[in-house]
Design a protein around this motif. Sequence first.
Motif, PDB file in Angstrom:
ATOM      1  N   HIS A   1       0.838  -1.198   0.000  1.00 57.30           N
ATOM      2  CA  HIS A   1       0.000   0.000   0.000  1.00 57.30           C
ATOM      3  C   HIS A   1       0.877   1.253   0.000  1.00 57.30           C
ATOM      4  CE1 HIS A   1      -4.298  -0.783   0.311  1.00 57.30           C
ATOM      5  NE2 HIS A   1      -4.075  -1.787   1.147  1.00 57.30           N
TER       6      HIS A   1
ATOM      7  N   LEU B   1      -1.695   3.485  -2.670  1.00 57.24           N
ATOM      8  CA  LEU B   1      -3.117   3.135  -2.697  1.00 57.24           C
ATOM      9  C   LEU B   1      -3.713   3.166  -1.294  1.00 57.24           C
ATOM     10  CD1 LEU B   1      -2.974   0.209  -5.271  1.00 57.24           C
ATOM     11  CD2 LEU B   1      -4.141   2.406  -5.596  1.00 57.24           C
TER      12      LEU B   1
ATOM     13  N   GLY C   1      -9.105   1.094  -3.520  1.00 56.81           N
ATOM     14  CA  GLY C   1      -7.671   0.901  -3.346  1.00 56.81           C
ATOM     15  C   GLY C   1      -7.326  -0.523  -2.976  1.00 56.81           C
TER      16      GLY C   1
ATOM     17  N   TYR D   1      -6.916   1.235 -12.934  1.00 52.72           N
ATOM     18  CA  TYR D   1      -6.192   0.500 -11.895  1.00 52.72           C
ATOM     19  C   TYR D   1      -5.979  -0.980 -12.195  1.00 52.72           C
ATOM     20  CZ  TYR D   1      -6.296   4.798  -9.336  1.00 52.72           C
ATOM     21  OH  TYR D   1      -6.099   6.106  -8.976  1.00 52.72           O
TER      22      TYR D   1
END
Length: 264
Positions: A160, A165, A171, A211
């Motif tokens: 992360h 994200l 995310g 993404y």
Amino acid sequence: MRPSHSALPRWAAHVLTRAYSVPAVQMPTYPGHVPTNIFQKMFLAAGSGIYSFFDPKRGDLIATLGEATAAPCLMERLRRVMLSDATGRRILRERPRITSTSLNIEYLKNYPENTIGRVYADWLEREGVSPDTRAPVRYIDDDEHAYVMQRYRECHDFYHAITGLPIIIEGEIALKMFEFANTLIPMAGIGAVLAPWRLKPKQRERLRTIYFPWAIKNGATAKPLINVYWEEILDRDVQEVRDELGIEKPPDLRTLRKQKISRL
């Protein structure tokens, strides 16, 4: 001695209490291990998958899904990825754990900006999470496979942090797709495919057009992240590490969401 199931959802505790009446089920092989046969693993996978779909904030259910779907052959493949790398072999040998104590999060906040340690600590603070919330592995039978899963789970926040994200559902889904492309752990792929159905059309569009392409490309081409000894590179520049691993940072998700809101 039978491990306690008191922390489990009632449906899971009920089926697991029958484990010790099944001759094929082995005895525990590490502290906290809950031996299960193939049918119980299937039950756990189905139950945790359904419940976590409707309540994605239940980290315990997502952890159970990950372990119940982690077939020995897939965990052995990831273990061999670690054995093929000098650092991966050392991680397997030393078995480090990632906690707020082992890393001293407060100390990391004093690291220079753009170092791995500072970026990681700042991300934890910004998102309001702690590395201490990662549940211990219980349903993977092989001791070393269990550690590989534990390591993957505890490194999640580093992924992360270096990608930027956030822990909002978009995310998390994007990162799960990235993790699946890099590790082939089934739970990550299952979550990335099923969870978007809970999102609004605009959110699904962002995943589909921005993404997911980023996650598949970068996850598949990046070096195996399971072999990164994060604890030993905390003072390194985060962009240098991204370049070394082959990871491009994706567009900032919170910024894109704010832009959408401002146009309403």
